[in-house]
Every structure is written in C-alpha cells, then in structure tokens.
Motif scaffolding. Structure first.
Motif, PDB file in Angstrom:
ATOM      1  N   SER A 107       8.383   9.959  -0.862  1.00  0.00           N
ATOM      2  CA  SER A 107       6.958  10.053  -0.581  1.00  0.00           C
ATOM      3  C   SER A 107       6.425  11.307  -1.269  1.00  0.00           C
ATOM      4  CB  SER A 107       6.724  10.121   0.930  1.00  0.00           C
ATOM      5  OG  SER A 107       5.351  10.265   1.200  1.00  0.00           O
ATOM      6  N   SER A 108       5.513  11.112  -2.216  1.00  0.00           N
ATOM      7  CA  SER A 108       5.067  12.237  -3.043  1.00  0.00           C
ATOM      8  C   SER A 108       3.572  12.502  -2.928  1.00  0.00           C
ATOM      9  CB  SER A 108       5.448  11.974  -4.506  1.00  0.00           C
ATOM     10  OG  SER A 108       4.861  10.766  -4.951  1.00  0.00           O
ATOM     11  N   SER A 109       2.967  12.097  -1.829  1.00  0.00           N
ATOM     12  CA  SER A 109       1.532  12.304  -1.651  1.00  0.00           C
ATOM     13  C   SER A 109       1.261  12.974  -0.310  1.00  0.00           C
ATOM     14  CB  SER A 109       0.808  10.967  -1.717  1.00  0.00           C
ATOM     15  OG  SER A 109      -0.535  11.119  -1.337  1.00  0.00           O
ATOM     16  N   ARG A 110       0.436  14.008  -0.332  1.00  0.00           N
ATOM     17  CA  ARG A 110       0.048  14.686   0.907  1.00  0.00           C
ATOM     18  C   ARG A 110      -1.251  14.142   1.458  1.00  0.00           C
ATOM     19  NH1 ARG A 110      -0.136  20.764  -0.544  1.00  0.00           N
ATOM     20  NH2 ARG A 110      -0.934  19.877  -2.467  1.00  0.00           N
ATOM     21  N   GLY A 111      -1.947  13.343   0.674  1.00  0.00           N
ATOM     22  CA  GLY A 111      -3.256  12.850   1.085  1.00  0.00           C
ATOM     23  C   GLY A 111      -3.205  11.471   1.701  1.00  0.00           C
ATOM     24  N   SER A 112      -4.358  10.846   1.774  1.00  0.00           N
ATOM     25  CA  SER A 112      -4.460   9.511   2.374  1.00  0.00           C
ATOM     26  C   SER A 112      -4.019   8.418   1.402  1.00  0.00           C
ATOM     27  CB  SER A 112      -5.901   9.258   2.814  1.00  0.00           C
ATOM     28  OG  SER A 112      -6.759   9.326   1.698  1.00  0.00           O
ATOM     29  N   ASP A 113      -3.863   8.746   0.124  1.00  0.00           N
ATOM     30  CA  ASP A 113      -3.428   7.773  -0.878  1.00  0.00           C
ATOM     31  C   ASP A 113      -1.896   7.770  -0.953  1.00  0.00           C
ATOM     32  OD1 ASP A 113      -3.366  10.353  -1.946  1.00  0.00           O
ATOM     33  OD2 ASP A 113      -3.514   9.613  -3.995  1.00  0.00           O
ATOM     34  N   LEU A 114      -1.251   7.065  -0.050  1.00  0.00           N
ATOM     35  CA  LEU A 114       0.210   7.063   0.006  1.00  0.00           C
ATOM     36  C   LEU A 114       0.797   6.659  -1.344  1.00  0.00           C
ATOM     37  CD1 LEU A 114       0.897   5.509   3.511  1.00  0.00           C
ATOM     38  CD2 LEU A 114       1.193   7.877   2.805  1.00  0.00           C
ATOM     39  N   THR A 115       1.678   7.506  -1.852  1.00  0.00           N
ATOM     40  CA  THR A 115       2.286   7.285  -3.158  1.00  0.00           C
ATOM     41  C   THR A 115       3.755   7.642  -3.090  1.00  0.00           C
ATOM     42  OG1 THR A 115       0.204   7.878  -4.225  1.00  0.00           O
ATOM     43  CG2 THR A 115       2.151   7.885  -5.605  1.00  0.00           C
ATOM     44  N   SER A 138       8.804   5.764 -12.037  1.00  0.00           N
ATOM     45  CA  SER A 138       7.362   5.649 -12.073  1.00  0.00           C
ATOM     46  C   SER A 138       6.727   6.072 -10.763  1.00  0.00           C
ATOM     47  CB  SER A 138       6.981   4.195 -12.360  1.00  0.00           C
ATOM     48  OG  SER A 138       5.614   4.048 -12.635  1.00  0.00           O
ATOM     49  N   ARG A 139       5.469   6.405 -10.850  1.00  0.00           N
ATOM     50  CA  ARG A 139       4.633   6.602  -9.669  1.00  0.00           C
ATOM     51  C   ARG A 139       4.390   5.225  -9.073  1.00  0.00           C
ATOM     52  NH1 ARG A 139      -0.826  10.071  -9.491  1.00  0.00           N
ATOM     53  NH2 ARG A 139      -1.452   9.517  -7.391  1.00  0.00           N
ATOM     54  N   ASP A 140       4.479   5.119  -7.758  1.00  0.00           N
ATOM     55  CA  ASP A 140       4.359   3.830  -7.075  1.00  0.00           C
ATOM     56  C   ASP A 140       3.349   3.959  -5.938  1.00  0.00           C
ATOM     57  OD1 ASP A 140       4.686   1.458  -5.690  1.00  0.00           O
ATOM     58  OD2 ASP A 140       6.826   1.689  -5.357  1.00  0.00           O
ATOM     59  N   PRO A 141       2.065   3.703  -6.229  1.00  0.00           N
ATOM     60  CA  PRO A 141       1.072   3.790  -5.154  1.00  0.00           C
ATOM     61  C   PRO A 141       1.292   2.668  -4.138  1.00  0.00           C
ATOM     62  CG  PRO A 141       0.079   2.926  -7.150  1.00  0.00           C
ATOM     63  CD  PRO A 141       1.495   3.279  -7.492  1.00  0.00           C
ATOM     64  N   LEU A 142       1.169   2.981  -2.874  1.00  0.00           N
ATOM     65  CA  LEU A 142       1.398   1.973  -1.841  1.00  0.00           C
ATOM     66  C   LEU A 142       0.136   1.127  -1.642  1.00  0.00           C
ATOM     67  CD1 LEU A 142       3.618   3.793   0.768  1.00  0.00           C
ATOM     68  CD2 LEU A 142       4.246   2.148  -0.975  1.00  0.00           C
ATOM     69  N   VAL A 143      -0.067   0.232  -2.577  1.00  0.00           N
ATOM     70  CA  VAL A 143      -1.143  -0.749  -2.524  1.00  0.00           C
ATOM     71  C   VAL A 143      -0.496  -2.117  -2.705  1.00  0.00           C
ATOM     72  CG1 VAL A 143      -2.948   0.821  -3.349  1.00  0.00           C
ATOM     73  CG2 VAL A 143      -1.604  -0.472  -5.001  1.00  0.00           C
ATOM     74  N   VAL A 144      -1.232  -3.167  -2.443  1.00  0.00           N
ATOM     75  CA  VAL A 144      -0.668  -4.511  -2.492  1.00  0.00           C
ATOM     76  C   VAL A 144      -0.161  -4.863  -3.892  1.00  0.00           C
ATOM     77  CG1 VAL A 144      -1.193  -6.968  -2.197  1.00  0.00           C
ATOM     78  CG2 VAL A 144      -2.009  -5.315  -0.533  1.00  0.00           C
ATOM     79  N   ALA A 145      -0.976  -4.614  -4.918  1.00  0.00           N
ATOM     80  CA  ALA A 145      -0.587  -4.926  -6.299  1.00  0.00           C
ATOM     81  C   ALA A 145      -0.535  -3.630  -7.092  1.00  0.00           C
ATOM     82  CB  ALA A 145      -1.583  -5.888  -6.925  1.00  0.00           C
ATOM     83  N   LYS A 146       0.531  -3.455  -7.874  1.00  0.00           N
ATOM     84  CA  LYS A 146       0.710  -2.211  -8.630  1.00  0.00           C
ATOM     85  C   LYS A 146       1.576  -2.457  -9.856  1.00  0.00           C
ATOM     86  CE  LYS A 146       4.007  -1.476  -5.045  1.00  0.00           C
ATOM     87  NZ  LYS A 146       4.197  -0.817  -3.802  1.00  0.00           N
ATOM     88  N   GLU A 147       1.709  -1.432 -10.675  1.00  0.00           N
ATOM     89  CA  GLU A 147       2.505  -1.510 -11.894  1.00  0.00           C
ATOM     90  C   GLU A 147       3.428  -0.298 -11.954  1.00  0.00           C
ATOM     91  OE1 GLU A 147       1.559  -0.747 -16.578  1.00  0.00           O
ATOM     92  OE2 GLU A 147       0.214  -2.092 -15.508  1.00  0.00           O
ATOM     93  N   VAL A 148       4.702  -0.541 -12.294  1.00  0.00           N
ATOM     94  CA  VAL A 148       5.650   0.556 -12.487  1.00  0.00           C
ATOM     95  C   VAL A 148       6.219   0.459 -13.898  1.00  0.00           C
ATOM     96  CG1 VAL A 148       6.218   0.841 -10.036  1.00  0.00           C
ATOM     97  CG2 VAL A 148       7.565  -0.728 -11.434  1.00  0.00           C
ATOM     98  N   LYS A 161      11.711  -0.918 -22.901  1.00  0.00           N
ATOM     99  CA  LYS A 161      10.432  -0.342 -22.485  1.00  0.00           C
ATOM    100  C   LYS A 161       9.636  -1.483 -21.887  1.00  0.00           C
ATOM    101  CE  LYS A 161      11.214   3.689 -24.252  1.00  0.00           C
ATOM    102  NZ  LYS A 161      12.073   4.429 -23.379  1.00  0.00           N
ATOM    103  N   GLY A 162       8.640  -1.158 -21.097  1.00  0.00           N
ATOM    104  CA  GLY A 162       7.800  -2.201 -20.549  1.00  0.00           C
ATOM    105  C   GLY A 162       7.253  -1.829 -19.195  1.00  0.00           C
ATOM    106  N   PHE A 163       7.008  -2.854 -18.379  1.00  0.00           N
ATOM    107  CA  PHE A 163       6.420  -2.621 -17.064  1.00  0.00           C
ATOM    108  C   PHE A 163       6.787  -3.765 -16.131  1.00  0.00           C
ATOM    109  CE2 PHE A 163       3.420  -4.802 -19.753  1.00  0.00           C
ATOM    110  CZ  PHE A 163       2.947  -5.836 -18.960  1.00  0.00           C
ATOM    111  N   ILE A 164       6.689  -3.485 -14.844  1.00  0.00           N
ATOM    112  CA  ILE A 164       6.881  -4.515 -13.824  1.00  0.00           C
ATOM    113  C   ILE A 164       5.655  -4.496 -12.929  1.00  0.00           C
ATOM    114  CG2 ILE A 164       8.283  -5.361 -11.910  1.00  0.00           C
ATOM    115  CD1 ILE A 164      10.694  -3.937 -13.137  1.00  0.00           C
ATOM    116  N   LEU A 165       4.991  -5.640 -12.816  1.00  0.00           N
ATOM    117  CA  LEU A 165       3.878  -5.791 -11.887  1.00  0.00           C
ATOM    118  C   LEU A 165       4.462  -6.194 -10.545  1.00  0.00           C
ATOM    119  CD1 LEU A 165       1.376  -7.727 -14.171  1.00  0.00           C
ATOM    120  CD2 LEU A 165       1.405  -5.277 -13.656  1.00  0.00           C
ATOM    121  N   LEU A 166       4.165  -5.420  -9.520  1.00  0.00           N
ATOM    122  CA  LEU A 166       4.675  -5.680  -8.172  1.00  0.00           C
ATOM    123  C   LEU A 166       3.525  -6.120  -7.284  1.00  0.00           C
ATOM    124  CD1 LEU A 166       6.824  -2.435  -7.783  1.00  0.00           C
ATOM    125  CD2 LEU A 166       7.651  -4.699  -8.391  1.00  0.00           C
ATOM    126  N   ASN A 167       3.762  -7.187  -6.544  1.00  0.00           N
ATOM    127  CA  ASN A 167       2.755  -7.695  -5.624  1.00  0.00           C
ATOM    128  C   ASN A 167       3.418  -7.920  -4.273  1.00  0.00           C
ATOM    129  OD1 ASN A 167       0.275  -8.759  -4.717  1.00  0.00           O
ATOM    130  ND2 ASN A 167       0.977 -10.834  -5.160  1.00  0.00           N
TER     131      ASN A 167
END
Length: 188
Positions: A107-115, A138-148, A161-167
């Motif tokens: 957990s790397s966020s001190r604010g309300s935006d859990l990351t 990668s940074r992983d924001p705790l939202v329903v849909a994201k990209e790492v 190289k590339g990305f993974i879309l997480l839902n």
C-alpha cells in the motif's frame, strides 16, 4: 611556451582517455539470440487474489507500527502482502489453472486514492506458453478497471514489454478477496 604546455596536457589527456582499439576481452558469458521481428501476443485469463479463509493466496507480511490490519482496514499505508495467486481460464475458482502470479504488493498511498505498488511474475504452467512468464512492476490504483506495466519476461516472453488491463469481476470490500479479469498485450 604556454602553447606547448597546453598542447602537451591535451595530448596526455586524450591519450589517457582514448578507448582501446582491437582490445581483447575475456568473458564466460554466452550470446543470446534476439528475435529479428517483434511479436505481439494477446492473452486473456483471470487472477484470484484471496486474503480470507484457511488457504489464502495473499498474506500480510509487514505493516506500520501501531496499525491494526482488519476487515475494513486491509490496506493501511505501508502494509505489504506477498502473493501466490492462481491464474485461470475463467472467473470460476474451479476453472482450469494455467499458472500463477507470484510477488508482492504494498500500500503506497496515504490519501483517499488507495494505490498499491505491484511487483509480480505471471508464470504460465500449461499450454503454448508453459514455462514462460511476464514480469509486472507498476503502480496499481485500487479502482475497478486499471492498467499495469509489463517490464520483462522469461521463456517465450524474454525481454517483453507491454501492459495488462485488469478489471475486477469480483471484489469483497469486507475481506479483500478479488477476482481480476486480465487482458494482456505483450510485445516480445
């Protein structure tokens, strides 16, 4: 006289810093062939991140002093979890297991935006990519849909190289259990 001195200093400087030409180097290393063309691979799978029960796939290994980690406060700033999550062909936990995601998140966020900060190796244990993996950091924001970000790999995904879309197809806000649909786009 000063011109001769400046010239002599420059001559010594250039001679001392010039690279060796036709030098011989000894090494025990070997050459790894790099593909001449870049391939693009799309993968679709599900990741099961389970914090609850007798056999969790994510375990709390560190937390800030004086902080209580409990239901409703599973990810206080500084909490670190180690993971060994199943990768499956479908969202059902009983569907065919095709690999695992091993690593950690913090957990790397001190604010309300859990990351989270996610560092994991997604290894495939069956099919065409058996024994190959993609590495995510990668940074992983705790939202329903994201990209790492995919930052590397092994086997058929060497130097990927590339990305993974997480839902999130399932998320239990009380105990933290989650099932994530993964759409990976990998360049290798």
């Amino acid at each position: 006289m000063s011109k001769v001195l400046v010239f002599a200093c420059l001559l010594v400087l250039f001679t001392a810093t010039s690279p060796a030409v036709r030098g011989k180097y000894y090494s025990n290393s070997h050459t790894v062939d790099v593909p001449a063309t870049i391939q693009k691979t799309h993968l679709h799978f599900f990741m099961h991140d389970i914090l609850s029960g007798n056999n969790p796939s994510a375990v709390l290994v560190a937390k800030p002093n004086g902080t209580v980690v409990q239901e409703g406060n599973l990810l206080p700033f500084g909490a670190v979890y180690v993971i060994d999550d199943w990768l499956t062909v479908g969202p059902d936990p009983k569907s065919k297991i095709i690999g695992n995601a091993r690593g950690m998140y913090a957990s790397s966020s001190r604010g309300s935006d859990l990351t989270l900060l996610l560092s994991a190796d997604f290894e495939f244990t069956s099919g065409v990519f058996n024994g190959s993996s993609v590495s995510v950091f990668s940074r992983d924001p705790l939202v329903v849909a994201k990209e790492v970000a995919v930052v590397g790999g092994r086997g058929k995904f060497r130097m990927a190289k590339g990305f993974i879309l997480l839902n999130a197809v399932y998320f239990n806000t009380t105990n933290g259990d989650a099932i994530l649909e993964c759409h990976a786009t990998i360049f290798h």
